[in-house]
Design a protein around this motif. Structure first.
Motif, mmCIF file in Angstrom:
data_model
loop_
_atom_site.group_PDB
_atom_site.id
_atom_site.type_symbol
_atom_site.label_atom_id
_atom_site.label_comp_id
_atom_site.label_asym_id
_atom_site.label_seq_id
_atom_site.Cartn_x
_atom_site.Cartn_y
_atom_site.Cartn_z
ATOM 1 N N ASP A 170 33.834 31.496 8.178
ATOM 2 C CA ASP A 170 35.141 31.202 7.577
ATOM 3 C C ASP A 170 35.596 29.764 7.827
ATOM 4 N N GLY A 171 34.764 28.988 8.462
ATOM 5 C CA GLY A 171 35.107 27.586 8.685
ATOM 6 C C GLY A 171 36.097 27.360 9.805
ATOM 7 N N LYS A 172 36.525 28.440 10.440
ATOM 8 C CA LYS A 172 37.477 28.291 11.551
ATOM 9 C C LYS A 172 36.715 28.268 12.874
ATOM 10 N N PRO A 173 37.105 27.409 13.778
ATOM 11 C CA PRO A 173 36.386 27.330 15.058
ATOM 12 C C PRO A 173 36.640 28.547 15.933
ATOM 13 N N ILE A 174 35.736 28.797 16.821
ATOM 14 C CA ILE A 174 35.990 29.737 17.913
ATOM 15 C C ILE A 174 36.559 28.875 19.028
ATOM 16 N N THR A 175 37.805 29.147 19.349
ATOM 17 C CA THR A 175 38.574 28.174 20.136
ATOM 18 C C THR A 175 38.074 28.006 21.560
ATOM 19 N N GLY A 176 37.551 29.098 22.123
ATOM 20 C CA GLY A 176 37.076 29.012 23.500
ATOM 21 C C GLY A 176 38.227 29.048 24.488
ATOM 22 N N GLY A 177 37.907 29.373 25.713
ATOM 23 C CA GLY A 177 38.940 29.476 26.737
ATOM 24 C C GLY A 177 39.041 28.206 27.563
ATOM 25 N N THR A 178 40.249 27.903 27.960
ATOM 26 C CA THR A 178 40.459 26.706 28.784
ATOM 27 C C THR A 178 40.931 27.075 30.193
ATOM 28 N N ASP A 179 41.207 28.361 30.382
ATOM 29 C CA ASP A 179 41.639 28.813 31.705
ATOM 30 C C ASP A 179 41.511 30.336 31.751
ATOM 31 N N ILE A 180 41.546 30.881 32.922
ATOM 32 C CA ILE A 180 41.548 32.340 33.076
ATOM 33 C C ILE A 180 42.792 32.872 32.370
ATOM 34 N N ASN A 181 42.589 33.784 31.424
ATOM 35 C CA ASN A 181 43.769 34.324 30.737
ATOM 36 C C ASN A 181 44.103 35.711 31.295
ATOM 37 N N ALA A 182 45.125 36.304 30.695
ATOM 38 C CA ALA A 182 45.606 37.586 31.231
ATOM 39 C C ALA A 182 44.532 38.658 31.170
#
Lengths: 102, 325
Positions: B274-286
């Motif tokens: 779909d041309g949208k990036p997989i954003t990836g994580g930048t920190d431990i999330n909930a």
């Protein structure tokens, strides 16, 4: 005799390097390309370093590739790019012009 | 084959221990399903001593499968380790043996940390503080040692990586178990959160979140092969291993795939359908925190008796009960 030339820190690699045909260059890097001079130099890999432990098991870390090899095949000139850092987040590309001597 | 069988047996025993603790919700196992008759061979000093009985070997696999069907809490224990045996099927004994062998277990544990190179104290403490970000919910913590640590960190070239879970115990002591290339006190705080916490997740046994099937399905393989070859010189096998191999959802915790997990790589839109990036994580999330707390629960979890202390009670095979769940 061919030499295995380890470039531990590609960021400190000189922009020009003379090697002999039959030499192998080992970069600690996530990726690489032969930008020009295909046939003069060929890339092998990339590889992810793993380790053989007791019992014959090979343990592989979680991470992107971290080793790239370039083989100097025949005399001539080539330019190779070496990609270091995190390939999924702002990697760094270093170029090196290789002169392959007989 | 005998060795495989032994490993499978050990793995099942370990699963049974974990499942029991999870089912008990961290309660004293003496008050749970393990309560039973004292072994005649067990010492009787100072009161009742309970020794768990163990099923005959032929029933261990069935019992484990049943336990996981009955109590979904049992399934997440295997979840984060599914990636480690990519290509195996859930029902293959060796798979579970490999998976459980990476798990540190639910009891509180301190892992010692040392550095391969001379490292300033403030840098050591900074890295350690980010490793211990997982300890807010998980019962595993990291402590510095002047000796040789369980976790050995190098900051030399080689990129960022970590061996998985208990695998670190098998790495020769003169080799690092985690690599944090070039980390210094000048490295931005955001990189500490993104990289150190990610690699520590691997040390805890967690695989890459971007290898969840739903996220892998967003990637166009043809685009990925082309882009990674052009950009990094990666061959198909490397792209498959790094990006396109998906985890077996059947053995994963039933949380939705999470592209903001710290264990998820950032992937560019040029390789997605779909041309949208997989954003990836930048920190431990909930979700990461909750997951870590589930597989490494804090609280009064007591260790089960060692498997070796259990004894096997056998009966004629014809008396086995068929349990269909």
């Amino acid at each position: 005799m061919g030499r295995l030339i380890e470039v531990d820190d590609p960021l400190k690699c000189p922009s020009r390097l003379a090697v002999h045909a039959g030499d192998m260059l080992l970069f600690r890097a996530a990726g690489g390309r032969v930008r020009s001079g295909q046939g003069v130099v060929e890339m092998l890999g990339p590889f992810l370093q793993a380790i053989l432990v007791e019992g014959g098991e090979v343990l592989t870390p979680q991470g992107p590739p971290n080793t790239v090899l370039f083989r100097a095949c025949r005399p001539g000139h080539a330019v190779v790019d070496v990609i270091t850092g995190d390939p999924f987040y702002q990697p760094h590309t270093t170029s090196c012009e290789l002169t392959v001597e007989s | 084959m005998i060795q495989d069988s032994e490993r499978w047996h050990d793995a099942i025993v370990k699963i049974a221990e974990i499942a029991s603790m999870a089912a008990n919700g961290g309660e004293d196992p003496d008050s749970g399903p393990y309560e039973g008759e004292a072994s005649e061979e067990a010492p009787q000093k100072g009161g009742i001593v309970c020794t768990p009985k163990q099923l005959p070997a032929r029933l261990l696999i069935l019992a484990a499968e049943t336990a996981m069907k009955i109590n979904p809490v049992n399934a997440p224990v295997l979840g984060p380790f599914a990636a480690m045996a990519d290509g195996f099927q859930v029902s293959e004994p060796m798979r579970i043996a490999v998976l459980t062998s990476k798990y540190w277990g639910p009891a509180p544990r301190k892992l010692t940390v040392s550095f391969m190179e001379s490292t300033p104290t403030d840098l050591k403490n900074r890295i350690l503080s980010h490793m211990n970000a997982w300890n807010k919910t998980a019962c595993i913590s990291f402590v510095l040692t002047n000796g040789t640590g369980d976790v050995r960190i190098s900051r030399r070239s080689g990129g960022y990586y970590s061996y998985l879970g208990t695998d670190i115990l098998h790495i020769p002591k003169n080799r690092q178990t985690m690599n944090l290339q070039g980390f210094t006190m000048s490295t931005p705080e955001s990189e500490y959160k993104r990289v150190v916490r990610h690699e520590t997740g691997h040390t805890l046994g967690m695989p890459h979140e971007h290898m969840r099937k739903a996220l892998v399905n967003r990637i166009d393989p043809a685009k990925a092969y082309k882009w990674f070859l052009q950009t990094y010189g990666w061959d198909k096998a490397t792209v498959d291993a790094q990006v396109l191999a998906s985890l077996d959802e059947a053995s994963l915790m039933s949380t939705p795939p999470d592209q903001t997990s710290i264990m998820c790589y950032q992937l560019p839109g040029v390789i997605t359908k779909d041309g949208k990036p997989i954003t990836g994580g930048t920190d431990i999330n909930a979700t990461d925190s909750a997951f870590a707390g589930k597989i490494y629960p804090k609280g009064p979890v007591k260790s089960q008796p060692a498997a070796a202390d259990a004894y096997e009670e056998d009966w004629p095979e014809s008396d086995d009960v068929d349990v269909s769940v």
